[in-house]
Design a protein around this motif. Structure first.
Motif, PDB file in Angstrom:
ATOM      1  N   VAL A 167       7.130 -11.873   6.074  1.00 30.23           N
ATOM      2  CA  VAL A 167       6.618 -11.344   4.812  1.00 30.23           C
ATOM      3  C   VAL A 167       5.495 -10.363   5.139  1.00 30.23           C
ATOM      4  O   VAL A 167       4.538 -10.715   5.825  1.00 30.23           O
ATOM      5  CB  VAL A 167       6.105 -12.467   3.891  1.00 30.23           C
ATOM      6  CG1 VAL A 167       5.485 -11.893   2.630  1.00 30.23           C
ATOM      7  CG2 VAL A 167       7.234 -13.427   3.539  1.00 30.23           C
ATOM      8  N   VAL A 168       5.630  -9.125   4.688  1.00 25.97           N
ATOM      9  CA  VAL A 168       4.636  -8.100   4.997  1.00 25.97           C
ATOM     10  C   VAL A 168       3.487  -8.157   3.994  1.00 25.97           C
ATOM     11  O   VAL A 168       3.700  -8.391   2.802  1.00 25.97           O
ATOM     12  CB  VAL A 168       5.275  -6.694   5.027  1.00 25.97           C
ATOM     13  CG1 VAL A 168       6.195  -6.551   6.220  1.00 25.97           C
ATOM     14  CG2 VAL A 168       6.042  -6.403   3.767  1.00 25.97           C
ATOM     15  N   PRO A 169       2.257  -7.960   4.497  1.00 28.01           N
ATOM     16  CA  PRO A 169       1.093  -8.114   3.629  1.00 28.01           C
ATOM     17  C   PRO A 169       0.919  -6.987   2.605  1.00 28.01           C
ATOM     18  O   PRO A 169       0.264  -7.176   1.591  1.00 28.01           O
ATOM     19  CB  PRO A 169      -0.085  -8.139   4.611  1.00 28.01           C
ATOM     20  CG  PRO A 169       0.405  -7.438   5.818  1.00 28.01           C
ATOM     21  CD  PRO A 169       1.876  -7.710   5.882  1.00 28.01           C
ATOM     22  N   CYS A 170       1.522  -5.818   2.848  1.00 26.95           N
ATOM     23  CA  CYS A 170       1.304  -4.680   1.948  1.00 26.95           C
ATOM     24  C   CYS A 170       1.879  -4.917   0.553  1.00 26.95           C
ATOM     25  O   CYS A 170       1.270  -4.561  -0.444  1.00 26.95           O
ATOM     26  CB  CYS A 170       1.873  -3.407   2.554  1.00 26.95           C
ATOM     27  SG  CYS A 170       3.634  -3.504   2.892  1.00 26.95           S
ATOM     28  N   CYS A 171       3.056  -5.518   0.497  1.00 28.01           N
ATOM     29  CA  CYS A 171       3.705  -5.682  -0.807  1.00 28.01           C
ATOM     30  C   CYS A 171       4.309  -7.069  -1.002  1.00 28.01           C
ATOM     31  O   CYS A 171       4.893  -7.353  -2.048  1.00 28.01           O
ATOM     32  CB  CYS A 171       4.776  -4.612  -0.995  1.00 28.01           C
ATOM     33  SG  CYS A 171       6.103  -4.723   0.224  1.00 28.01           S
ATOM     34  N   GLY A 172       4.210  -7.924   0.012  1.00 32.81           N
ATOM     35  CA  GLY A 172       4.746  -9.274  -0.087  1.00 32.81           C
ATOM     36  C   GLY A 172       6.251  -9.359   0.054  1.00 32.81           C
ATOM     37  O   GLY A 172       6.836 -10.408  -0.178  1.00 32.81           O
TER      38      GLY A 172
END
Length: 61
Positions: A2-7
């Protein structure tokens, strides 16, 4: 992951990187080659010899 920029959920190899990055099971490392990048023809020849396409990733350590 899961990427922190956009979830959003994605795989690391699907992300776009500023420099070429690689995720591999093995590497061929050449230390201090005294030259620039391999040419497309050289990479094709290496890939043909290995039986799989290759990508060049340079590291400054």
């Amino acid at each position: 992951m899961v990427v922190p920029c956009c979830g959003a959920a994605t795989s690391l190899d699907a992300l776009e990187y500023d420099w070429p990055c690689g995720f591999a099971r093995f590497e061929i490392a050449i230390w201090n080659p005294g030259r620039a990048w391999f040419s497309d023809e050289e990479l094709t020849a290496i890939g043909d010899a290995l039986g799989h396409p290759v990508q060049q990733v340079r590291a400054h350590i």
